[in-house]
Design an enzyme around this catalytic site. Structure first.
Site, PDB file in Angstrom:
ATOM      1  CG  ASP A  12       1.359  -0.415 -26.887  1.00 45.00           C
ATOM      2  OD1 ASP A  12       1.522   0.286 -27.857  1.00 45.00           O
ATOM      3  OD2 ASP A  12       1.336  -1.838 -27.335  1.00 45.00           O
ATOM      4  CE  LYS A  15       5.847   5.108 -26.718  1.00 42.83           C
ATOM      5  NZ  LYS A  15       5.259   3.743 -26.068  1.00 42.83           N
ATOM      6  N   GLY A  39       2.129   2.926 -32.235  1.00 42.63           N
ATOM      7  CA  GLY A  39       0.627   3.123 -32.597  1.00 42.63           C
ATOM      8  C   GLY A  39       0.432   4.029 -31.302  1.00 42.63           C
ATOM      9  CG  HIS A  40       2.574   6.842 -30.442  1.00 41.03           C
ATOM     10  ND1 HIS A  40       3.710   7.717 -30.439  1.00 41.03           N
ATOM     11  CD2 HIS A  40       3.156   5.725 -30.096  1.00 41.03           C
ATOM     12  CE1 HIS A  40       4.734   7.038 -29.973  1.00 41.03           C
ATOM     13  NE2 HIS A  40       4.479   5.793 -29.900  1.00 41.03           N
ATOM     14  CD  GLN A 232       9.074   1.618 -31.442  1.00 39.19           C
ATOM     15  OE1 GLN A 232       9.907   2.180 -31.712  1.00 39.19           O
ATOM     16  NE2 GLN A 232       7.869   1.625 -32.117  1.00 39.19           N
TER      17      GLN A 232
HETATM   18  P1  GDP Z   1       1.660   4.653 -26.716  1.00 37.54           P
HETATM   19  O1  GDP Z   1       2.142   3.754 -27.720  1.00 37.54           O
HETATM   20  O2  GDP Z   1       2.529   4.590 -25.684  1.00 37.54           O
HETATM   21  O3  GDP Z   1       1.410   5.903 -27.177  1.00 37.54           O
HETATM   22  O4  GDP Z   1       0.469   4.050 -26.048  1.00 37.54           O
HETATM   23  P2  GDP Z   1      -0.971   3.433 -26.992  1.00 37.54           P
HETATM   24  O5  GDP Z   1      -1.705   4.535 -27.603  1.00 37.54           O
HETATM   25  O6  GDP Z   1      -0.701   2.272 -28.031  1.00 37.54           O
HETATM   26  O7  GDP Z   1      -1.841   2.736 -25.975  1.00 37.54           O
HETATM   27  C1  GDP Z   1      -2.258   3.254 -24.798  1.00 37.54           C
HETATM   28  C2  GDP Z   1      -3.951   2.674 -24.783  1.00 37.54           C
HETATM   29  O8  GDP Z   1      -4.170   3.382 -23.565  1.00 37.54           O
HETATM   30  C3  GDP Z   1      -4.475   3.812 -25.691  1.00 37.54           C
HETATM   31  O9  GDP Z   1      -5.801   3.202 -26.324  1.00 37.54           O
HETATM   32  C4  GDP Z   1      -4.662   5.244 -24.899  1.00 37.54           C
HETATM   33  O10 GDP Z   1      -5.940   5.912 -25.223  1.00 37.54           O
HETATM   34  C5  GDP Z   1      -5.067   4.488 -23.499  1.00 37.54           C
HETATM   35  N1  GDP Z   1      -4.743   5.364 -22.209  1.00 37.54           N
HETATM   36  C6  GDP Z   1      -3.736   6.072 -22.016  1.00 37.54           C
HETATM   37  N2  GDP Z   1      -3.583   6.663 -20.841  1.00 37.54           N
HETATM   38  C7  GDP Z   1      -4.685   5.869 -20.218  1.00 37.54           C
HETATM   39  C8  GDP Z   1      -5.183   5.927 -18.665  1.00 37.54           C
HETATM   40  O11 GDP Z   1      -4.598   6.553 -17.906  1.00 37.54           O
HETATM   41  N3  GDP Z   1      -6.444   5.203 -18.567  1.00 37.54           N
HETATM   42  C9  GDP Z   1      -6.698   4.316 -19.678  1.00 37.54           C
HETATM   43  N4  GDP Z   1      -7.841   3.938 -19.032  1.00 37.54           N
HETATM   44  N5  GDP Z   1      -6.603   4.405 -20.722  1.00 37.54           N
HETATM   45  C10 GDP Z   1      -5.433   5.210 -21.136  1.00 37.54           C
HETATM   46  P1  IMO Z   2       4.403   1.975 -29.363  1.00 42.54           P
HETATM   47  O1  IMO Z   2       5.379   3.305 -29.764  1.00 42.54           O
HETATM   48  C1  IMO Z   2       4.629  -2.041 -28.198  1.00 42.54           C
HETATM   49  C2  IMO Z   2       7.478  -4.913 -30.297  1.00 42.54           C
HETATM   50  C3  IMO Z   2       6.917  -6.009 -31.468  1.00 42.54           C
HETATM   51  C4  IMO Z   2       7.922  -6.951 -31.352  1.00 42.54           C
HETATM   52  C5  IMO Z   2       9.270  -6.197 -31.144  1.00 42.54           C
HETATM   53  C6  IMO Z   2       9.896  -5.734 -32.387  1.00 42.54           C
HETATM   54  O2  IMO Z   2       3.324   1.933 -29.651  1.00 42.54           O
HETATM   55  O3  IMO Z   2       4.642   1.897 -27.913  1.00 42.54           O
HETATM   56  P2  IMO Z   2       9.367  -4.476 -34.647  1.00 42.54           P
HETATM   57  O4  IMO Z   2       8.266  -4.467 -35.680  1.00 42.54           O
HETATM   58  O5  IMO Z   2       9.654  -3.187 -33.918  1.00 42.54           O
HETATM   59  O6  IMO Z   2      10.475  -4.972 -35.125  1.00 42.54           O
HETATM   60  O7  IMO Z   2       9.041  -5.493 -33.446  1.00 42.54           O
HETATM   61  O8  IMO Z   2       8.941  -4.862 -30.635  1.00 42.54           O
HETATM   62  N1  IMO Z   2       6.842  -3.407 -30.945  1.00 42.54           N
HETATM   63  C7  IMO Z   2       6.046  -2.738 -29.822  1.00 42.54           C
HETATM   64  N2  IMO Z   2       5.381  -3.080 -28.761  1.00 42.54           N
HETATM   65  N3  IMO Z   2       4.374  -0.992 -28.640  1.00 42.54           N
HETATM   66  C8  IMO Z   2       5.032  -0.563 -29.714  1.00 42.54           C
HETATM   67  O9  IMO Z   2       5.207   0.923 -30.203  1.00 42.54           O
HETATM   68  C9  IMO Z   2       5.934  -1.655 -30.461  1.00 42.54           C
HETATM   69  N4  IMO Z   2       6.868  -1.384 -31.708  1.00 42.54           N
HETATM   70  C10 IMO Z   2       7.246  -2.603 -31.767  1.00 42.54           C
HETATM   71  O10 IMO Z   2       5.493  -6.241 -30.965  1.00 42.54           O
HETATM   72  O11 IMO Z   2       7.747  -7.577 -30.082  1.00 42.54           O
HETATM   73 MG    MG Z   3       1.306   2.089 -29.053  1.00 45.89          MG
END
Ligand code: GDP
Ligand code: IMO
Ligand code: MG
Length: 458
Positions: A12, A15, A39-40, A232
């Site tokens: 998170d 990416k 979850g991207h 991840q």
């Molecule tokens: P990922 O799993 O690495 O793709 O990241 P996620 O999408 O799960 O989580 C990142 C969250 O932060 C999302 O809601 C993005 O829209 C938000 N986000 C990404 N970059 C920034 C930033 O620079 N500032 C803020 N405030 N939010 C951001």
């Molecule tokens: P993105 O791509 C954050 C964590 C889970 C748990 C561990 C193992 O959005 O960054 P799993 O279901 O993969 O066997 O769970 O990894 N986890 C993540 N945490 N972002 C993710 O993906 C994750 N995918 C798995 O919370 O601790």
């Molecule tokens: Mg994510």
């Protein structure tokens, strides 16, 4: 050439947003590991897209590939494609013939194993998507691969071997009666054969399966740009992360070669961009030396919600950064940036550039801290120890930076790097100098236009 996007921390890090930013110049966006545990988020034209399996490039019409290193739940795949179509997109997704299939019993087993572990406080806090059990079957040479879905006889052979084993595991080891489960058909060979055979027909009809290695190598040979989208992050990598509080694949850069069939030379000739969140967030259990406050149930040894100044900062960051589970609404654990973690991550991945996100989230705090080293048994450590037990005993040594004000971040993004408040630049430059990696981008908000771009890796 290739650009590989890797999470440097615990997932998170933003990416999806960076794939969207740089992916414009790419022709193909491939994922190399993980499955629908990801979850991207991509924010585009006021619309927010949450993708768990389909590569983030799909939002901008790029060809999306799920590499051989991925585990694919066809139910999620087709649901997600359908949702994107309803939003007016026409995603072109190809799936590696060698990728493994997440079957319904994998999810059931993921849940049961977490329940059993929780009796002795050992649960990982998985996403419950069946990721671990599917990779287990891959390593155990009893998995079902995407190509097997297209051949009814092969699919039947595979299911007839594996399903009775899983049923026995559930009934005889875990003492759960399959007929009491929500989805008893998860353990029924005929039902699985029918449903997943149908997915196979659909994959064939829509010409979705590829030899990922050949497909991606041909694209490179034709001079096209390929983006490799990690899911991840490094600290939940099964080899280089915080075992056993990890996912079951290799989000690190080496995984990009293994999980696509592009050679390490091809991946290494390209750029490897480390995605850094300006603080830490963690979903699930495991140590976190720079943690602020805690979340009962997830933070080890933290059973009740506390209060105090740390808790206040944690809540501030959580609220500003929206650090609450998208499905459950549960607060995520948060902490200060951890440099020993990032040094480890930089070494393992060989980052050629950094994208540092969420700099806006920290604005408004009087002080911003960074864990610059750990103390373990009277010794100072610059990088992470290899065991979770030792990591859990590390005390973070903190360095304090002056905070920066909340400003109009869209304006900052438009004006460029020099418009970032000075104290924030001091913080960013400290990180870049310590890791000896240049900053390619600074995220100052969730949208693509809320990014200060210093360098385009393509
Ligand atoms: P990922 O799993 O690495 O793709 O990241 P996620 O999408 O799960 O989580 C990142 C969250 O932060 C999302 O809601 C993005 O829209 C938000 N986000 C990404 N970059 C920034 C930033 O620079 N500032 C803020 N405030 N939010 C951001
Ligand atoms: P993105 O791509 C954050 C964590 C889970 C748990 C561990 C193992 O959005 O960054 P799993 O279901 O993969 O066997 O769970 O990894 N986890 C993540 N945490 N972002 C993710 O993906 C994750 N995918 C798995 O919370 O601790
Ligand atoms: Mg994510």
């Amino acid at each position: 050439m290739t650009v590989t996007i890797v999470g440097s921390q615990l997932g998170d890090e933003g990416k999806g947003g960076v794939v969207d930013l740089y992916g414009d110049a790419a022709d193909v966006v491939a994922r190399y590991q993980g499955g629908d545990n990801a979850g991207h988020t991509v924010v585009h034209d006021g619309e927010t897209y949450k993708l768990s399996l389909v590569p983030s490039g799909a939002v901008r019409g790029k060809v999306g590939v799920l590499g051989n290193g991925c585990v694919v739940n066809p139910r999620t795949l087709f649901d997600e494609i359908e949702t994107l179509r309803e939003k007016g997109l026409d995603p072109d997704v190809r799936v590696a013939e060698r990728a493994h299939v997440i079957l319904p019993f994998h999810r059931v087993l993921d849940g049961i194993e977490e329940d059993v572990k929780s009796e002795s406080d050992q649960e990982v806090g998985t996403t419950g998507r069946g990721i671990g059990p599917t990779y287990e079957d891959k390593a155990g040479r009893r998995g079902v691969r995407i190509r097997d879905l297209l051949d009814p006889d092969v699919l039947r052979d595979r299911l007839e071997y594996v399903v009775p084993q899983k049923r026995a595991l559930v009934e005889d080891v875990y003492g759960v009666d399959v007929s009491d489960l929500e989805d008893p058909e998860a353990f029924d060979v005929d039902a699985l054969h029918e449903e997943f055979g149908e997915f196979g027909r659909r994959l064939a009809e829509e010409d979705m399966t590829v030899n990922a290695s050949a497909f991606l190598s041909d694209a490179i040979d034709d001079g096209r740009n390929v983006m490799l989208e990690g899911a991840q992050g490094t600290i939940i990598d099964i080899d280089h992360g915080n075992y056993p509080y990890v996912t079951s694949s290799n989000p690190t850069a080496g995984g990009a070669a293994v999980g696509t069939g592009l050679s390490p030379g091809v991946v290494g000739d390209g750029e490897i961009v480390g995605i850094v969140k300006a603080y830490l967030s963690r979903v699930g259990s495991g140590p976190l030396p720079t943690e602020l406050g805690g979340v009962p149930g997830d933070t080890p040894g933290y059973d009740e919600e506390g209060d105090g100044p740390e808790e206040e900062i944690a809540t501030y960051i959580r609220d500003e950064g929206g650090e609450y589970g998208t499905v459950t609404g549960r607060p995520r654990r948060v902490g200060w940036l951890d440099m020993p973690m990032l040094r480890h991550s930089t070494r393992v991945n060989g980052f050629t550039g950094l994208a540092i996100n969420h700099v806006d989230v920290l604005s408004g705090l009087d002080e911003v801290k960074v864990g610059y080293a750990y103390e373990l048994d009277g010794e100072e450590l610059e990088t992470m120890p290899s065991t979770t037990e030792e990591w859990g005993r590390c005390e973070a040594k903190l360095r304090t930076f002056d905070g920066w004000p909340d400003v109009d971040w869209s304006e900052v993004a438009e004006e460029g790097y020099e418009a970032i408040p000075e104290n924030a630049r001091t913080y960013l430059e400290y990180v870049s100098d310590e890791l000896d990696v240049p900053i390619y981008a600074v995220g100052v908000g969730p949208g693509r236009e809320e990014t200060v771009v210093l360098e385009d890796p393509y």
